[in-house]
Structures are given as structure tokens and as C-alpha cells.
Design a protein around this motif. Structure first.
Motif, PDB file in Angstrom:
ATOM      1  N   ILE A  39       1.006  -1.129  -0.107  1.00 20.34           N
ATOM      2  CA  ILE A  39       0.043  -0.002   0.060  1.00 20.34           C
ATOM      3  C   ILE A  39       0.779   1.165  -0.039  1.00 20.34           C
ATOM      4  O   ILE A  39       1.882   1.421   0.737  1.00 20.34           O
ATOM      5  CB  ILE A  39      -0.854  -0.047   1.392  1.00 20.34           C
ATOM      6  CG1 ILE A  39      -1.748  -1.239   1.242  1.00 20.34           C
ATOM      7  CG2 ILE A  39      -1.869   1.429   1.452  1.00 20.34           C
ATOM      8  CD1 ILE A  39      -2.799  -1.495   2.545  1.00 20.34           C
ATOM      9  N   VAL A  40       0.617   2.162  -1.091  1.00 19.80           N
ATOM     10  CA  VAL A  40       1.378   3.492  -1.183  1.00 19.80           C
ATOM     11  C   VAL A  40       0.531   4.532  -0.650  1.00 19.80           C
ATOM     12  O   VAL A  40      -0.567   4.621  -1.052  1.00 19.80           O
ATOM     13  CB  VAL A  40       2.101   3.711  -2.625  1.00 19.80           C
ATOM     14  CG1 VAL A  40       2.740   5.222  -2.376  1.00 19.80           C
ATOM     15  CG2 VAL A  40       2.856   2.783  -3.121  1.00 19.80           C
ATOM     16  N   HIS A  41       1.059   5.341   0.412  1.00 26.10           N
ATOM     17  CA  HIS A  41       0.101   6.296   0.990  1.00 26.10           C
ATOM     18  C   HIS A  41       0.374   7.660   0.200  1.00 26.10           C
ATOM     19  O   HIS A  41       1.573   8.128   0.646  1.00 26.10           O
ATOM     20  CB  HIS A  41       0.298   6.350   2.693  1.00 26.10           C
ATOM     21  CG  HIS A  41      -0.428   5.260   3.256  1.00 26.10           C
ATOM     22  ND1 HIS A  41      -1.657   5.120   3.666  1.00 26.10           N
ATOM     23  CD2 HIS A  41       0.185   4.014   3.611  1.00 26.10           C
ATOM     24  CE1 HIS A  41      -1.872   3.885   4.148  1.00 26.10           C
ATOM     25  NE2 HIS A  41      -0.581   3.212   4.216  1.00 26.10           N
ATOM     26  N   GLY A  42      -0.447   7.871  -0.515  1.00 25.36           N
ATOM     27  CA  GLY A  42      -0.232   9.211  -1.422  1.00 25.36           C
ATOM     28  C   GLY A  42      -0.242  10.396  -0.646  1.00 25.36           C
ATOM     29  O   GLY A  42      -1.076  10.400   0.402  1.00 25.36           O
ATOM     30  N   ARG A  43       0.803  11.372  -0.767  1.00 22.62           N
ATOM     31  CA  ARG A  43       0.681  12.823  -0.175  1.00 22.62           C
ATOM     32  C   ARG A  43       0.016  14.010  -1.061  1.00 22.62           C
ATOM     33  O   ARG A  43      -0.081  14.804  -0.591  1.00 22.62           O
ATOM     34  CB  ARG A  43       2.095  12.886  -0.068  1.00 22.62           C
ATOM     35  CG  ARG A  43       2.972  11.863   0.895  1.00 22.62           C
ATOM     36  CD  ARG A  43       4.421  12.514   1.020  1.00 22.62           C
ATOM     37  NE  ARG A  43       4.649  13.270   1.499  1.00 22.62           N
ATOM     38  CZ  ARG A  43       4.836  13.805   2.904  1.00 22.62           C
ATOM     39  NH1 ARG A  43       5.116  12.570   3.721  1.00 22.62           N
ATOM     40  NH2 ARG A  43       5.055  15.072   3.178  1.00 22.62           N
ATOM     41  N   GLY A  44      -0.367  13.420  -2.193  1.00 22.93           N
ATOM     42  CA  GLY A  44      -1.125  14.699  -3.043  1.00 22.93           C
ATOM     43  C   GLY A  44       0.099  15.401  -3.684  1.00 22.93           C
ATOM     44  O   GLY A  44       1.287  15.322  -3.132  1.00 22.93           O
ATOM     45  N   HIS A  45      -0.358  15.959  -4.842  1.00 26.57           N
ATOM     46  CA  HIS A  45       0.825  16.844  -5.578  1.00 26.57           C
ATOM     47  C   HIS A  45       1.028  18.105  -4.916  1.00 26.57           C
ATOM     48  O   HIS A  45       0.712  18.810  -4.019  1.00 26.57           O
ATOM     49  CB  HIS A  45      -0.219  17.266  -6.854  1.00 26.57           C
ATOM     50  CG  HIS A  45       0.735  18.327  -7.671  1.00 26.57           C
ATOM     51  ND1 HIS A  45       1.848  17.783  -8.323  1.00 26.57           N
ATOM     52  CD2 HIS A  45       0.784  19.521  -7.757  1.00 26.57           C
ATOM     53  CE1 HIS A  45       2.342  18.703  -8.964  1.00 26.57           C
ATOM     54  NE2 HIS A  45       1.755  20.007  -8.487  1.00 26.57           N
ATOM     55  N   GLY A  46       2.502  18.057  -4.937  1.00 31.63           N
ATOM     56  CA  GLY A  46       3.237  19.212  -4.314  1.00 31.63           C
ATOM     57  C   GLY A  46       3.686  18.997  -3.028  1.00 31.63           C
ATOM     58  O   GLY A  46       4.257  19.658  -2.410  1.00 31.63           O
ATOM     59  N   ASN A  47       3.488  17.641  -2.443  1.00 25.24           N
ATOM     60  CA  ASN A  47       3.694  17.268  -1.001  1.00 25.24           C
ATOM     61  C   ASN A  47       4.533  16.106  -1.103  1.00 25.24           C
ATOM     62  O   ASN A  47       4.732  15.459   0.129  1.00 25.24           O
ATOM     63  CB  ASN A  47       2.437  16.854  -0.262  1.00 25.24           C
ATOM     64  CG  ASN A  47       1.732  18.314  -0.128  1.00 25.24           C
ATOM     65  OD1 ASN A  47       2.168  19.260   0.287  1.00 25.24           O
ATOM     66  ND2 ASN A  47       0.432  18.096  -0.300  1.00 25.24           N
ATOM     67  N   VAL A  48       5.334  15.735  -2.040  1.00 25.18           N
ATOM     68  CA  VAL A  48       6.327  14.755  -1.857  1.00 25.18           C
ATOM     69  C   VAL A  48       7.744  15.108  -1.883  1.00 25.18           C
ATOM     70  O   VAL A  48       8.207  15.871  -3.069  1.00 25.18           O
ATOM     71  CB  VAL A  48       6.085  13.770  -3.177  1.00 25.18           C
ATOM     72  CG1 VAL A  48       6.963  12.299  -3.086  1.00 25.18           C
ATOM     73  CG2 VAL A  48       4.610  13.378  -3.520  1.00 25.18           C
ATOM     74  N   PRO A  49       8.340  14.631  -0.670  1.00 31.21           N
ATOM     75  CA  PRO A  49       9.748  15.514  -0.608  1.00 31.21           C
ATOM     76  C   PRO A  49      10.868  15.273  -1.467  1.00 31.21           C
ATOM     77  O   PRO A  49      11.481  16.106  -1.962  1.00 31.21           O
ATOM     78  CB  PRO A  49      10.178  15.093   0.847  1.00 31.21           C
ATOM     79  CG  PRO A  49       8.810  14.657   1.386  1.00 31.21           C
ATOM     80  CD  PRO A  49       7.914  14.176   0.446  1.00 31.21           C
ATOM     81  N   GLY A  50      10.977  13.828  -1.852  1.00 33.03           N
ATOM     82  CA  GLY A  50      12.069  13.489  -2.544  1.00 33.03           C
ATOM     83  C   GLY A  50      13.376  13.546  -2.157  1.00 33.03           C
ATOM     84  O   GLY A  50      13.590  13.175  -0.638  1.00 33.03           O
ATOM     85  N   GLY A  51      14.662  13.948  -2.964  1.00 34.73           N
ATOM     86  CA  GLY A  51      15.921  14.171  -2.200  1.00 34.73           C
ATOM     87  C   GLY A  51      16.466  13.010  -1.683  1.00 34.73           C
ATOM     88  O   GLY A  51      17.206  12.962  -0.847  1.00 34.73           O
TER      89      GLY A  51
END
Ligand SMILES: O=C(O)C1=C[C@@H](OP(=O)(O)O)[C@@H](O)[C@H](O)C1
Ligand SMILES: C=C(OP(=O)(O)O)C(=O)O
Length: 448
Positions: A381-393
Motif C-alpha cells: 500500500i502506498v500512502h499518497g501525499r498529494g501533488h506538491g507534497n512529495v519531498p524526494g531528495g
């Protein structure tokens, strides 16, 4: 054992909207089958639009080692002068299938009912993948396999001298196992029957019919029952390979998550046994349309238009759809990170025995990039954070797996901080023009 040379670190980051047309290469599954069936026909098969990825080039090399004349005419046009069913010569050396599960498993099937002895190997990824799923049914024809413990490569197979036809129910949803049994059935007298409980990609069945084999498919209570009459003379064909939906998945998903994007991916094969990802994305609310739907060479084809979709929602992917999108779960999990709420993927145990354990590889990279992931043996299960809210890095390990490398590079096009992968080298196995194709759309993807 073959390798991939020095690692090629790569990175991707947010940039301008992606726009333009993405002409992805030929279908990998169909390319392997064109070369193998071409080699088993009598006379010259012409292939247009062959995928010139390393996996397919390794299959071309193998077909030469078995005595077929395989010629590259340039620009994706290839010819194969086949030696006929049962006509394979014993190769002088080891058959190295590199990174390709499809290549090694289909070729094992194709040689298993000819009395020759062949040693197969591959890279570290392929040498860790299970081969017993293929050598078990091949033993029923009379072929003998000797390999490392647990049915791993390197492995030597001696084909049956007096092959018996087989009736076999495939125990896992696998087009590679089904295809290996059918290709072995070509060399056995009488009827070979393969039963699959879940429908998997049907390119082998379609192509065998095209080459003139007697083959029928019936739906029954047991599942799909495929009956093939052995020892046919296969007629050479002119094959136009459709563009690969599994490669199209990357520019499509990139356009959905990268702000302002509008990308056209023309001429994509939408065989229902392959198109599950696109259906899933539409259910999530993706702005993805099929333009100009048509039939080409007996396959449904359309131009895909994907536009930035900031309001996608997580869904539960129906497990019955898994086989039709099995290679697309890694990139789906990236899109899921940018959707709202959980995306639930069940019935996907097979993901653990691909080029890498794809659930583990994606879960680790996603978590490092700030996304919550839960997992069990056959679900995640991947818990989506919504557009613009995914940190990356983060730097993700690609683990000799092209789809893992491409998925994280797509992800970095929309995360707040850039994403890196430790090795983009494996991308060349299935999508050698990935980097120029993506940068041509405006994507910031580069060697790092
Ligand atoms: O038959 C094929 O061309 C393929 C079948 C699938 O593997 P399995 O048969 O192991 O599911 C898929 O993952 C692979 O990329 C290609
Ligand atoms: C699983 C894949 O390929 P193979 O099994 O042929 O290595 C793939 O291309 O995603």
C-alpha cells in the motif's frame, strides 16, 4: 556471468511542463517472440520496429548461436532466416541471456524438444531468478536440466530425443512459463495443452497462429485452455512490432505528475492483456485519453494523450488486473505517491521475482523520499501525499532493474528535491532511448 559495466548514476528534478510527442520503441515481448519464432520457421521472416534493447539483442545473438541467420538491416528492420522446428544446432558456447527472464525462459522452451545440450547463463539479477517454473514442465517433455540449487542459472539443459506431448496447468500467472511450454510443444508430436487459470499476455498464441501453427484457445471452468498441434512447418512472416505499452507507461506517468504537462504517446498497442495500467490510472482520475483508436495487425492501437492531473485519488487495484499490468506496478507506485490517499495493490507476489524484488526496491526508495509504504508478501500500500507534497531528495538503488531506475527518475520530475538513482545502466535493456526521449519532452533527466 555477464555484467553491465560501470554504474551510471542519474538524477532528475522538477522543471518546465513536459510537452510534445513521445515515440517509444517496439514492444519487448513481441520482439523476443519475433526472433524466436522467426528462427523456428522455414525461410525468411522480416521484422520492422524491433526493439533494439539489450534483452532483445541477447536473444538475437542466441538465435544465431542455434544456427539461424539473423541480420540487422538498420532502423529497426531485421530479418531472420529460420532453421525450422527441430532444426536448432547445438551452440558452440554458453548462451548468455544477460538480464532477460523472457529471453532465457522462452529459449529454454524452444530448444527443449530438440536433442541438443545447451548451457544458459545471465547477469547477477537473472542468476537469482527461479528457473524451476520452466524446467519442471520441460521435464515432462523429456528434457533434462542441471543447475544450481533452487533451479538457478547457470544451467545446462539437454533436450528430449523422443519428446512426449504434455498437458500442463501453469501454477503461477506467467506468460513466460506458458510460452516456454508452447514453444517446447512445437517439437513434440500430437497435441500439447497448456491451461492458465489467469489470463496473461497472449502474444505467443497470436504469433503462433500467424506463423501457421494449429492452435486453439477455449475458456473453460479450468481457465484458458490452449491446444497446440506439434511438429508444424512454420511459415515465415512479415511482422510490424507495435510500440511497447510498458515503455509508454513512463512518459505517460511523467506527464500526469509534472505540472502543466501535455504529452502525446502515439501508436501504443492496447492488447487487453497489457493495458491494465492505463485503465487503473483513469480510475484514479488521470486525464488520460485514447485518441484515434484503431486496429493494426490484429491488435488494438491508439495514441495516448496524458495531461497533468493534480487531483488523482488512490484506489484499490483489482487483483484480477495484475497480470495485465505486472511490469507497471513500480511506476504506478510513483503516481500513487502524488495521488490523495492510499493505493492498495494485492495479488502481486510475482513482483518479488522480477529483475529485483520490486516491492522491496520501490518501498525502500519511496520511504527514503518521504512516502509511507506498507507491505506484505503479496501486497503493498502506498500512502499518497498529494501533488506538491512529495519531498524526494533521495538516492534509490536500481538493483540491476530497468523499471526501478526509470520509475524513480520519473518521480524526481515532481518531487520537491531531486531524485537520484545509483545506476541507470539497466535502462538500456528495454528502453535505450529513455533519456533523450524524456529530455526531448523537456524533462530534467541527466547523468549525475
Ligand atoms: O512473456 C513475456 O514477454 C513477459 C512476461 C512477464 O513475466 P512473467 O511471465 O514472469 O510474469 C513480464 O513480467 C515480462 O516483462 C515479459
Ligand atoms: C520483468 C521484465 O522482464 P524479464 O522478465 O524479461 O526480465 C520486465 O521487463 O519488466
Amino acid at each position: 556471468m555477464s555484467g553491465h559495466g560501470d554504474p551510471i548514476p542519474m538524477m532528475s528534478q522538477r522543471g518546465p511542463a513536459l510537452c510534445g510527442e513521445a515515440h517509444v520503441p517496439g514492444d519487448k515481448s513481441i520482439s523476443h517472440r519475433s526472433l524466436i519464432l522467426g528462427a523456428m520457421a522455414v525461410g525468411e521472416t522480416m521484422i520492422e520496429g524491433l526493439l533494439e534493447g539489450q534483452d532483445v539483442l541477447d536473444t538475437a545473438k542466441a538465435m544465431r548461436a542455434f544456427g539461424a541467420e539473423v541480420t540487422d538491416h538498420g532502423q529497426g528492420r531485421w530479418s531472420v532466416h529460420g532453421v525450422g522446428v527441430g532444426g536448432f544446432a547445438e551452440p558452440a558456447g554458453v548462451i548468455d541471456c544477460g538480464n532477460s527472464g523472457t529471453g532465457v525462459r522462452l529459449i529454454m522452451g524452444a530448444m527443449a524438444t530438440t536433442p541438443i545440450t545447451v548451457t544458459f547463463t545471465g547477469d547477477a539479477s537473472l542468476c537469482s531468478r527461479p528457473m524451476g517454473r520452466v524446467t519442471d514442465p520441460l521435464a515432462l517433455f523429456g528434457a533434462k536440466a542441471e543447475g544450481r540449487e533452487g533451479g538457478r542459472l547457470p544451467m545446462t539443459i539437454t533436450g528430449a530425443k523422443e519428446p512426449m506431448p504434455v498437458r500442463y496447468t501453469v501454477p503461477v500467472p506467467s506468460a513466460q512459463v506458458k510460452s516456454a511450454v508452447l514453444l517446447a510443444g512445437l517439437g513434440a508430436p500430437g497435441q500439447t495443452v497448456v491451461i492458465e487459470q489467469e489470463a496473461t499476455r497472449d502474444h505467443t498464441e497470436r504469433m503462433l497462429a500467424g506463423f501457421g501453427a494449429e492452435i486453439t484457445v477455449e475458456e473453460s471452468d479450468e481457465g484458458r485452455v490452449i491446444t497446440l498441434t506439434g511438429q508444424p512447418e512454420l511459415r515465415p512472416q512479415h511482422i510490424v512490432v507495435p510500440r511497447d505499452p510498458s515503455s509508454a507507461a513512463f512518459p505517460v506517468c511523467a506527464a500526469l505528475i509534472a505540472e502543466g504537462s501535455d504529452v502525446l504517446v502515439p501508436n501504443i498497442g492496447l492488447n487487453p492483456t497489457r493495458a491494465g495500467l492505463f485503465e487503473t490510472l483513469r480510475e484514479m482520475g488521470a486525464d488520460l485519453t485514447y485518441e484515434n483508436p484503431r486496429e493494426e495487425g490484429g491488435e488494438p492501437v491508439a495514441d495516448l494523450r496524458a495531461k497533468f492531473s493534480p487531483d488523482m485519488k488512490g484506489i484499490e487495484v483489482p487483483p484480477a488486473r495484475a497480470a495485465s499490468m505486472i511490469d507497471e506496478y513500480p511506476v504506478l507506485s510513483v503516481v500513487a505517491a502524488f495521488a490523495q490517499g492510499p493505493t492498495v495493490m494485492r495479488g502481486v507476489k510475482e513482483l518479488r521475482v522480477k529483475e529485483s524484488d520490486r516491492i522491496d526496491a520501490m518501498a525502500q526508495g519511496l520511504r527514503a523520499a518521504g512516502v509511507e509504504v506498507e507491505e506484505g508478501e503479496d501486497w503493498w500500500i502506498v500512502h499518497g501525499r498529494g501533488h506538491g507534497n512529495v519531498p524526494g531528495g533521495a538516492t534509490a538503488e536500481s538493483r540491476l532493474d530497468h523499471r526501478i531506475a526509470m520509475s524513480f527518475l520519473v518521480m524526481g520530475l515532481a518531487t520537491t528535491e531531486p531524485m537520484r538513482v545509483d545506476d541507470g545502466g539497466p535502462i538500456a535493456t528495454s528502453f535505450p532511448v529513455f533519456e533523450p526521449l524524456m529530455t526531448g519532452l523537456g524533462a530534467r533527466v541527466a547523468r549525475a
